[in-house]
Motif scaffolding. Sequence first.
Motif, PDB file in Angstrom:
ATOM      1  N   THR A 192     -31.822 -42.825  34.217  1.00 39.55           N
ATOM      2  CA  THR A 192     -33.129 -42.179  34.344  1.00 39.55           C
ATOM      3  C   THR A 192     -33.025 -40.728  33.848  1.00 39.55           C
ATOM      4  O   THR A 192     -31.949 -40.258  33.492  1.00 39.55           O
ATOM      5  CB  THR A 192     -33.689 -42.273  35.787  1.00 39.55           C
ATOM      6  OG1 THR A 192     -32.886 -41.475  36.653  1.00 39.55           O
ATOM      7  CG2 THR A 192     -33.721 -43.712  36.281  1.00 39.55           C
ATOM      8  N   GLY A 193     -34.172 -40.052  33.847  1.00 41.50           N
ATOM      9  CA  GLY A 193     -34.268 -38.771  33.158  1.00 41.50           C
ATOM     10  C   GLY A 193     -33.782 -37.555  33.906  1.00 41.50           C
ATOM     11  O   GLY A 193     -34.407 -36.493  33.825  1.00 41.50           O
ATOM     12  N   ALA A 194     -32.681 -37.687  34.628  1.00 43.37           N
ATOM     13  CA  ALA A 194     -32.054 -36.516  35.248  1.00 43.37           C
ATOM     14  C   ALA A 194     -30.972 -35.993  34.321  1.00 43.37           C
ATOM     15  O   ALA A 194     -30.441 -36.736  33.486  1.00 43.37           O
ATOM     16  CB  ALA A 194     -31.456 -36.881  36.605  1.00 43.37           C
ATOM     17  N   SER A 195     -30.634 -34.745  34.490  1.00 48.33           N
ATOM     18  CA  SER A 195     -29.545 -34.170  33.720  1.00 48.33           C
ATOM     19  C   SER A 195     -28.250 -34.925  34.051  1.00 48.33           C
ATOM     20  O   SER A 195     -28.063 -35.399  35.173  1.00 48.33           O
ATOM     21  CB  SER A 195     -29.407 -32.688  34.087  1.00 48.33           C
ATOM     22  OG  SER A 195     -28.491 -32.076  33.225  1.00 48.33           O
TER      23      SER A 195
ATOM     24  N   ALA B 128     -37.991 -40.984  30.057  1.00 48.63           N
ATOM     25  CA  ALA B 128     -37.517 -39.612  30.292  1.00 48.63           C
ATOM     26  C   ALA B 128     -36.017 -39.507  30.008  1.00 48.63           C
ATOM     27  O   ALA B 128     -35.541 -38.486  29.494  1.00 48.63           O
ATOM     28  CB  ALA B 128     -37.825 -39.191  31.733  1.00 48.63           C
TER      29      ALA B 128
ATOM     30  N   ILE C  35     -35.319 -38.821  26.474  1.00 47.91           N
ATOM     31  CA  ILE C  35     -35.479 -37.392  26.119  1.00 47.91           C
ATOM     32  C   ILE C  35     -34.221 -36.617  26.522  1.00 47.91           C
ATOM     33  O   ILE C  35     -33.705 -35.790  25.771  1.00 47.91           O
ATOM     34  CB  ILE C  35     -36.730 -36.798  26.812  1.00 47.91           C
ATOM     35  CG1 ILE C  35     -37.988 -37.491  26.280  1.00 47.91           C
ATOM     36  CG2 ILE C  35     -36.806 -35.283  26.618  1.00 47.91           C
ATOM     37  CD1 ILE C  35     -39.265 -37.134  27.023  1.00 47.91           C
ATOM     38  N   VAL C  36     -33.701 -36.931  27.721  1.00 45.67           N
ATOM     39  CA  VAL C  36     -32.500 -36.218  28.183  1.00 45.67           C
ATOM     40  C   VAL C  36     -31.301 -36.560  27.296  1.00 45.67           C
ATOM     41  O   VAL C  36     -30.512 -35.671  26.936  1.00 45.67           O
ATOM     42  CB  VAL C  36     -32.212 -36.530  29.670  1.00 45.67           C
ATOM     43  CG1 VAL C  36     -30.934 -35.842  30.123  1.00 45.67           C
ATOM     44  CG2 VAL C  36     -33.380 -36.074  30.544  1.00 45.67           C
TER      45      VAL C  36
ATOM     46  N   THR D 153     -33.170 -39.643  38.903  1.00 41.57           N
ATOM     47  CA  THR D 153     -34.129 -38.544  39.137  1.00 41.57           C
ATOM     48  C   THR D 153     -34.679 -38.627  40.556  1.00 41.57           C
ATOM     49  O   THR D 153     -34.625 -39.677  41.212  1.00 41.57           O
ATOM     50  CB  THR D 153     -35.330 -38.640  38.179  1.00 41.57           C
ATOM     51  OG1 THR D 153     -36.020 -39.864  38.437  1.00 41.57           O
ATOM     52  CG2 THR D 153     -34.915 -38.564  36.728  1.00 41.57           C
ATOM     53  N   MET D 154     -35.270 -37.528  40.957  1.00 46.14           N
ATOM     54  CA  MET D 154     -35.929 -37.511  42.269  1.00 46.14           C
ATOM     55  C   MET D 154     -37.166 -38.417  42.249  1.00 46.14           C
ATOM     56  O   MET D 154     -37.548 -38.972  43.274  1.00 46.14           O
ATOM     57  CB  MET D 154     -36.307 -36.081  42.659  1.00 46.14           C
ATOM     58  CG  MET D 154     -35.108 -35.163  42.821  1.00 46.14           C
ATOM     59  SD  MET D 154     -33.863 -35.792  43.991  1.00 46.14           S
ATOM     60  CE  MET D 154     -32.664 -36.545  42.901  1.00 46.14           C
TER      61      MET D 154
ATOM     62  N   THR E 105     -37.465 -41.359  40.496  1.00 46.68           N
ATOM     63  CA  THR E 105     -37.025 -42.753  40.673  1.00 46.68           C
ATOM     64  C   THR E 105     -36.468 -42.959  42.079  1.00 46.68           C
ATOM     65  O   THR E 105     -36.695 -44.007  42.697  1.00 46.68           O
ATOM     66  CB  THR E 105     -35.999 -43.129  39.580  1.00 46.68           C
ATOM     67  OG1 THR E 105     -36.685 -43.143  38.319  1.00 46.68           O
ATOM     68  CG2 THR E 105     -35.391 -44.502  39.809  1.00 46.68           C
TER      69      THR E 105
ATOM     70  N   ARG F 114     -29.367 -36.484  40.916  1.00 44.39           N
ATOM     71  CA  ARG F 114     -29.020 -35.169  40.342  1.00 44.39           C
ATOM     72  C   ARG F 114     -30.231 -34.258  40.446  1.00 44.39           C
ATOM     73  O   ARG F 114     -31.265 -34.492  39.831  1.00 44.39           O
ATOM     74  CB  ARG F 114     -28.639 -35.331  38.872  1.00 44.39           C
ATOM     75  CG  ARG F 114     -27.566 -34.431  38.311  1.00 44.39           C
ATOM     76  CD  ARG F 114     -27.736 -32.917  38.250  1.00 44.39           C
ATOM     77  NE  ARG F 114     -29.045 -32.367  37.966  1.00 44.39           N
ATOM     78  CZ  ARG F 114     -29.337 -31.071  38.061  1.00 44.39           C
ATOM     79  NH1 ARG F 114     -28.446 -30.187  38.441  1.00 44.39           N
ATOM     80  NH2 ARG F 114     -30.548 -30.625  37.802  1.00 44.39           N
ATOM     81  N   GLU F 115     -30.084 -33.262  41.258  1.00 43.86           N
ATOM     82  CA  GLU F 115     -31.099 -32.208  41.386  1.00 43.86           C
ATOM     83  C   GLU F 115     -30.458 -31.107  42.196  1.00 43.86           C
ATOM     84  O   GLU F 115     -29.498 -31.353  42.937  1.00 43.86           O
ATOM     85  CB  GLU F 115     -32.352 -32.743  42.106  1.00 43.86           C
ATOM     86  CG  GLU F 115     -33.530 -31.793  42.153  1.00 43.86           C
ATOM     87  CD  GLU F 115     -33.861 -31.182  40.803  1.00 43.86           C
ATOM     88  OE1 GLU F 115     -33.221 -30.173  40.442  1.00 43.86           O
ATOM     89  OE2 GLU F 115     -34.751 -31.688  40.117  1.00 43.86           O
TER      90      GLU F 115
HETATM   91  C1  LIG Z   1     -33.773 -32.174  29.985  1.00 39.56           C
HETATM   92  C2  LIG Z   1     -34.372 -32.654  31.289  1.00 39.56           C
HETATM   93  C3  LIG Z   1     -33.609 -32.599  32.437  1.00 39.56           C
HETATM   94  C4  LIG Z   1     -34.133 -33.055  33.657  1.00 39.56           C
HETATM   95  N1  LIG Z   1     -33.324 -33.012  34.757  1.00 39.56           N
HETATM   96  C5  LIG Z   1     -33.768 -33.546  35.905  1.00 39.56           C
HETATM   97  C6  LIG Z   1     -32.885 -33.618  37.032  1.00 39.56           C
HETATM   98  O1  LIG Z   1     -31.723 -33.226  36.981  1.00 39.56           O
HETATM   99  N2  LIG Z   1     -33.351 -34.224  38.167  1.00 39.56           N
HETATM  100  C7  LIG Z   1     -34.612 -34.730  38.249  1.00 39.56           C
HETATM  101  O2  LIG Z   1     -34.953 -35.269  39.303  1.00 39.56           O
HETATM  102  N3  LIG Z   1     -35.478 -34.656  37.208  1.00 39.56           N
HETATM  103  C8  LIG Z   1     -35.088 -34.087  36.036  1.00 39.56           C
HETATM  104  N4  LIG Z   1     -35.929 -34.032  34.954  1.00 39.56           N
HETATM  105  C9  LIG Z   1     -37.330 -34.460  35.117  1.00 39.56           C
HETATM  106  C10 LIG Z   1     -37.493 -35.983  34.989  1.00 39.56           C
HETATM  107  O3  LIG Z   1     -37.043 -36.424  33.731  1.00 39.56           O
HETATM  108  C11 LIG Z   1     -38.972 -36.357  35.193  1.00 39.56           C
HETATM  109  O4  LIG Z   1     -39.321 -36.141  36.560  1.00 39.56           O
HETATM  110  C12 LIG Z   1     -39.280 -37.808  34.814  1.00 39.56           C
HETATM  111  O5  LIG Z   1     -40.656 -38.077  35.110  1.00 39.56           O
HETATM  112  C13 LIG Z   1     -38.414 -38.789  35.545  1.00 39.56           C
HETATM  113  O6  LIG Z   1     -38.750 -40.091  35.125  1.00 39.56           O
HETATM  114  P1  LIG Z   1     -37.736 -41.301  35.386  1.00 39.56           P
HETATM  115  O7  LIG Z   1     -37.339 -41.245  36.825  1.00 39.56           O
HETATM  116  O8  LIG Z   1     -38.575 -42.515  35.080  1.00 39.56           O
HETATM  117  O9  LIG Z   1     -36.609 -41.166  34.436  1.00 39.56           O
HETATM  118  C14 LIG Z   1     -35.452 -33.575  33.724  1.00 39.56           C
HETATM  119  C15 LIG Z   1     -36.201 -33.627  32.544  1.00 39.56           C
HETATM  120  C16 LIG Z   1     -35.677 -33.185  31.349  1.00 39.56           C
HETATM  121  C17 LIG Z   1     -36.504 -33.285  30.094  1.00 39.56           C
END
Ligand SMILES: Cc1cc2nc3c(=O)[nH]c(=O)nc-3n(C[C@H](O)[C@H](O)[C@H](O)COP(=O)(O)O)c2cc1C
Length: 205
Positions: free
Chosen positions: A15-18, A44, A47-48, A107-108, A110, A142-143
């Motif tokens: 998922t889109g966390a770092s 997301a 994108i990461v 991510t927080m 998900t 990861r947050e």
């Molecule tokens: C470069 C980047 C880093 C991110 N890092 C985090 C992170 O570490 N933790 C987090 O919860 N969201 C992070 N986000 C935000 C999530 O990507 C965003 O909330 C997204 O809607 C999560 O969707 P997903 O859970 O479907 O992947 C980050 C976004 C980007 C673009």
Amino acid sequence: MIQDSKPRTISLAITGASGAAYALRLLECLLNENIHVYLMVSPAAQIVLATETDLKVPSQPKEMQSFFIKHFNANSEQLEVFGKDQWMSPVASGSNAPDAMVVCPCTMGTLSAIACGASNNLIERAADVMIKEKRQLIIVPRETPFSPIHLENMLKLANIGVTIMPANPGFYHEPEEIGDLIDFMVARILDHLSIPHTLIGRWSE
Ligand SMILES: Cc1cc2nc3c(=O)[nH]c(=O)nc-3n(C[C@H](O)[C@H](O)[C@H](O)COP(=O)(O)O)c2cc1C
């Protein structure tokens, strides 16, 4: 919960966390151990991946599958990539669920969706299936900092047997480069899956 024996099939949701590098290293290790992997990558996360790595990962599941098979020199039968609406995939049903699932990094968003059983995309549904079927689910959140909402969601999941392994590597193995920190986390995840590895030495060895 630690897996009793080496699992045969594992879902990996990115998922889109770092921390995309944790997921790539974990995928590499699973494929090297001949595990059958069902891979899901959220929009997301794509994108990461583009932000944090040099890889040009295609967005369509079939192209992504071919990309990772080639990139990791894996057997073509070993990896299946599913898109977020592929409800006919095995991970969407308890009748054909994998032995274990890892959400790495998580991510927080998900985390919250899993904690409340939202099942609005295939990653959330696959995690919901693991919980209802009482199979192994490992979440690597990861947050920083964690808000009370994040902590409550983690506690709720931990209380029903989900393993919460925050992406926070230790430093006692004297890491020299970023790869050593990544391997620390991946080693701990593999330990919980009962998958053999030699990524880092063991404590007091
Ligand atoms: C470069 C980047 C880093 C991110 N890092 C985090 C992170 O570490 N933790 C987090 O919860 N969201 C992070 N986000 C935000 C999530 O990507 C965003 O909330 C997204 O809607 C999560 O969707 P997903 O859970 O479907 O992947 C980050 C976004 C980007 C673009």
